[in-house]
Design an enzyme around this catalytic site. Structure first.
Site, PDB file in Angstrom:
ATOM      1  N   HIS A  75      35.701  23.571  12.195  1.00 15.36           N
ATOM      2  CA  HIS A  75      36.375  24.025  10.988  1.00 15.36           C
ATOM      3  C   HIS A  75      37.868  23.887  11.179  1.00 15.36           C
ATOM      4  O   HIS A  75      38.371  24.119  12.280  1.00 15.36           O
ATOM      5  CB  HIS A  75      36.014  25.490  10.704  1.00 15.36           C
ATOM      6  CG  HIS A  75      36.245  25.866   9.289  1.00 15.36           C
ATOM      7  ND1 HIS A  75      37.481  26.229   8.826  1.00 15.36           N
ATOM      8  CD2 HIS A  75      35.409  25.898   8.228  1.00 15.36           C
ATOM      9  CE1 HIS A  75      37.386  26.488   7.532  1.00 15.36           C
ATOM     10  NE2 HIS A  75      36.143  26.280   7.141  1.00 15.36           N
ATOM     11  N   ASP A  91      27.958  26.109   6.913  1.00 10.74           N
ATOM     12  CA  ASP A  91      26.884  25.199   6.524  1.00 10.74           C
ATOM     13  C   ASP A  91      25.765  25.107   7.552  1.00 10.74           C
ATOM     14  O   ASP A  91      24.727  24.513   7.283  1.00 10.74           O
ATOM     15  CB  ASP A  91      27.446  23.790   6.284  1.00 10.74           C
ATOM     16  CG  ASP A  91      28.290  23.743   5.032  1.00 10.74           C
ATOM     17  OD1 ASP A  91      27.948  24.461   4.081  1.00 10.74           O
ATOM     18  OD2 ASP A  91      29.284  23.000   5.010  1.00 10.74           O
TER      19      ASP A  91
HETATM   20  N1  ACO Z   1      31.229  17.676  16.079  1.00 14.61           N
HETATM   21  C1  ACO Z   1      31.831  17.111  17.138  1.00 14.61           C
HETATM   22  N2  ACO Z   1      33.155  17.128  17.348  1.00 14.61           N
HETATM   23  C2  ACO Z   1      33.896  17.764  16.440  1.00 14.61           C
HETATM   24  C3  ACO Z   1      33.342  18.392  15.316  1.00 14.61           C
HETATM   25  C4  ACO Z   1      31.944  18.338  15.160  1.00 14.61           C
HETATM   26  N3  ACO Z   1      31.352  18.882  14.114  1.00 14.61           N
HETATM   27  N4  ACO Z   1      34.310  18.932  14.564  1.00 14.61           N
HETATM   28  C5  ACO Z   1      35.456  18.665  15.205  1.00 14.61           C
HETATM   29  N5  ACO Z   1      35.216  17.955  16.339  1.00 14.61           N
HETATM   30  C6  ACO Z   1      36.203  17.457  17.298  1.00 14.61           C
HETATM   31  C7  ACO Z   1      36.763  16.123  16.804  1.00 14.61           C
HETATM   32  O1  ACO Z   1      36.021  15.035  17.264  1.00 14.61           O
HETATM   33  C8  ACO Z   1      38.172  16.190  17.380  1.00 14.61           C
HETATM   34  O2  ACO Z   1      38.070  15.922  18.753  1.00 14.61           O
HETATM   35  P1  ACO Z   1      39.232  15.114  19.536  1.00 14.61           P
HETATM   36  O3  ACO Z   1      40.457  15.970  19.418  1.00 14.61           O
HETATM   37  O4  ACO Z   1      38.699  14.976  20.908  1.00 14.61           O
HETATM   38  O5  ACO Z   1      39.380  13.790  18.806  1.00 14.61           O
HETATM   39  C9  ACO Z   1      38.565  17.655  17.248  1.00 14.61           C
HETATM   40  O6  ACO Z   1      37.316  18.368  17.306  1.00 14.61           O
HETATM   41  C10 ACO Z   1      39.273  17.979  15.927  1.00 14.61           C
HETATM   42  O7  ACO Z   1      38.431  17.549  14.860  1.00 14.61           O
HETATM   43  P2  ACO Z   1      38.967  17.087  13.435  1.00 14.61           P
HETATM   44  O8  ACO Z   1      37.899  16.348  12.721  1.00 14.61           O
HETATM   45  O9  ACO Z   1      40.285  16.399  13.596  1.00 14.61           O
HETATM   46  O10 ACO Z   1      39.213  18.488  12.758  1.00 14.61           O
HETATM   47  P3  ACO Z   1      39.538  18.737  11.233  1.00 14.61           P
HETATM   48  O11 ACO Z   1      40.168  20.063  11.185  1.00 14.61           O
HETATM   49  O12 ACO Z   1      40.267  17.576  10.670  1.00 14.61           O
HETATM   50  O13 ACO Z   1      38.100  18.730  10.554  1.00 14.61           O
HETATM   51  C11 ACO Z   1      35.955  19.429   9.901  1.00 14.61           C
HETATM   52  C12 ACO Z   1      37.368  19.881  10.296  1.00 14.61           C
HETATM   53  C13 ACO Z   1      36.028  18.336   8.819  1.00 14.61           C
HETATM   54  C14 ACO Z   1      35.185  20.605   9.353  1.00 14.61           C
HETATM   55  C15 ACO Z   1      35.253  18.865  11.170  1.00 14.61           C
HETATM   56  O14 ACO Z   1      35.088  19.910  12.109  1.00 14.61           O
HETATM   57  C16 ACO Z   1      33.916  18.228  10.850  1.00 14.61           C
HETATM   58  O15 ACO Z   1      33.876  17.056  10.461  1.00 14.61           O
HETATM   59  N6  ACO Z   1      32.785  18.985  10.978  1.00 14.61           N
HETATM   60  C17 ACO Z   1      31.483  18.460  10.646  1.00 14.61           C
HETATM   61  C18 ACO Z   1      31.249  18.505   9.148  1.00 14.61           C
HETATM   62  C19 ACO Z   1      31.039  19.904   8.629  1.00 14.61           C
HETATM   63  O16 ACO Z   1      30.255  20.678   9.164  1.00 14.61           O
HETATM   64  N7  ACO Z   1      31.735  20.217   7.537  1.00 14.61           N
HETATM   65  C20 ACO Z   1      31.638  21.523   6.864  1.00 14.61           C
HETATM   66  C21 ACO Z   1      32.880  22.315   7.106  1.00 14.61           C
HETATM   67  S1  ACO Z   1      32.767  23.909   6.337  1.00 14.61           S
HETATM   68  C22 ACO Z   1      32.993  23.548   4.706  1.00 14.61           C
HETATM   69  O17 ACO Z   1      33.714  22.676   4.314  1.00 14.61           O
HETATM   70  C23 ACO Z   1      32.277  24.350   3.750  1.00 14.61           C
END
Ligand code: ACO
Length: 383
Positions: A265, A319
């Site tokens: 998140h 979620d």
């Molecule tokens: N699985 C694996 N690695 C993850 C995940 C995940 N679900 N979420 C974040 N990371 C890692 C990324 O790979 C990144 O790693 P790095 O620094 O080594 O490259 C780091 O954590 C930061 O991740 P970002 O994607 O840059 O974080 P951001 O804040 O931009 O994205 C998000 C947040 C979109 C929720 C992300 O965690 C994600 O894609 N999660 C999966 C989708 C999801 O469950 N979405 C629902 C969110 S809740 C909602 O909107 C209602």
């Protein structure tokens, strides 16, 4: 001379509004609507009460709640021509697209010559949108499989009536209460992508139907609300709930740099407080209806992920467990995100009303990365 602001991808950490709707402390796992903890609202309030709180800033008195709930119930039905529009859509289409389309056309059917500058018109739009979204979702659920929609009932609460309109069966008390709590928990979450979208559209003085239609489009993506649908599909690809199988699956995904849906998140760096409550709801449903193998897989995945990436602040989000609850309530997988929308519409509208109280059109800047001052070569002379 003032320095140019730094470009931050995804606007992470950049305030986009001054707001008193929702407070989140991502490090502490704290979520409050209008200053009230979400856990307390989920325990003591209905979705109608929470919607009143979000829209008008205070919890209603009993008389205010009765009046508000009656207004919502009166506005549940849809003009038959909106149903006709739904009947023209391809039945293979995703329910989120049907919902976006229906809300956009609502703006034409309920325009009534008024303008968004009028607070009474804004209030009426808010009531109508909250009231009618469940009717659209339930109607599309039936129309796409060849059944006629079921008329809403005015004697049921918001959550119970939604479940009733899906199959024509009045839900039992537990199912209605669980649906209601799920709606409360998804109703608001500060400046997320869909709320920001709603505020941007509202800031142009577009009508509230257009603002909510754009927000629904934004919610649909798998990085946002669409994740609840993908989580269940993803859990089904894990062979079994043994620690070895789940660990291997998670390590493979992480090694391929794939996102594991339902985790992570932008704001929370600990387990989303809503995930804990939804997990509890799932367990209470299992006590009545029996468990589901997917749940054991989910619990084991949470455990393995904590070990693998917990130190990075990646934990279950809202979620992760919601789909398990919705599946047990009998919802189709592709209706999970529409259910999110029928809840979050209250938050979107609270932000829309707040935005219009003190509006300035959103118009951020950009960092230019192209080539400037080029000369057009007529097409006949281009190589
Ligand atoms: N699985 C694996 N690695 C993850 C995940 C995940 N679900 N979420 C974040 N990371 C890692 C990324 O790979 C990144 O790693 P790095 O620094 O080594 O490259 C780091 O954590 C930061 O991740 P970002 O994607 O840059 O974080 P951001 O804040 O931009 O994205 C998000 C947040 C979109 C929720 C992300 O965690 C994600 O894609 N999660 C999966 C989708 C999801 O469950 N979405 C629902 C969110 S809740 C909602 O909107 C209602």
């Amino acid at each position: 001379m003032s320095e140019k602001p730094e470009y931050v991808p995804g606007l992470a950490g950049i305030p986009a509004a001054r707001s008193s709707v929702c407070l989140i402390d991502g490090a502490a796992g704290k979520l409050q609507y209008r200053g009230y903890p979400a856990e307390q609202l989920a325990e003591h309030c209905t979705f109608e009460e929470v919607t009143y709180l979000l829209l008008f800033g205070e919890l209603p008195t009993r008389a205010q709640l009765e009046g508000f709930s009656a207004e919502l119930a009166r506005e549940r039905s849809l003009k038959f021509r909106i149903i006709d529009v739904l009947k023209q859509l391809p039945e293979s289409g995703h329910p989120m697209d049907a919902l976006t389309a229906a809300v956009a056309v609502m703006g034409m059917f309920y325009a009534e010559g008024d303008h968004v500058a009028d607070p009474a018109f804004r209030r009426l739009c808010a009531i109508r949108l909250v009231a009618k979204l469940p009717t659209v979702v339930a109607a599309w659920h039936r129309i796409r499989r060849g059944d006629n929609p079921i008329e809403p009932r005015t004697d049921l609460g918001h959550a119970a009536n939604f479940l009733y309109m899906l199959e024509g069966e009045e839900p039992d008390e537990l199912a209605a209460r669980i649906m209601d709590v799920a709606l409360v928990l998804h109703a608001e979450h500060s400046m997320n992508a869909s709320t920001f979208t709603c505020r941007v559209t509202a800031s142009t003085l577009a009508d509230p139907y257009a603002a909510v239609a754009s927000a629904i489009g934004s919610l649909a993506g798998p990085l946002h609300g669409g994740a609840n649908e993908v989580v269940l599909q993803m859990l089904r690809t894990i062979p079994d709930a043994s620690p070895e199988a789940v660990r291997r699956w998670a390590e493979d995904k992480l090694a391929r740099k794939e996102k594991i849906m339902g985790f992570g998140h932008r704001v929370y760096k600990v387990k989303d407080p809503r995930a804990d409550i939804l997990q509890g709801l799932a367990v209470s449903l299992f006590e009545k209806l029996g468990t589901t193998p997917i749940y054991s897989i989910a619990v084991e995945l949470e455990r393995q992920m904590k070990d693998l990436v917990g130190h990075k602040g990646i934990a279950p989000n809202v979620d992760f467990y919601s789909g398990i609850v919705y599946e047990k309530l009998g919802l189709d997988t592709d209706n999970f995100t529409p259910v999110f929308a029928i809840s979050r519409v209250s938050g979107w509208l609270a932000h829309l009303l707040e935005q219009l109280e003190d509006n300035r059109i959103y118009r951020p800047s950009q960092v230019w990365t192209g080539t400037a001052d080029r000369t057009v070569v007529p097409i006949a002379d281009r190589g």
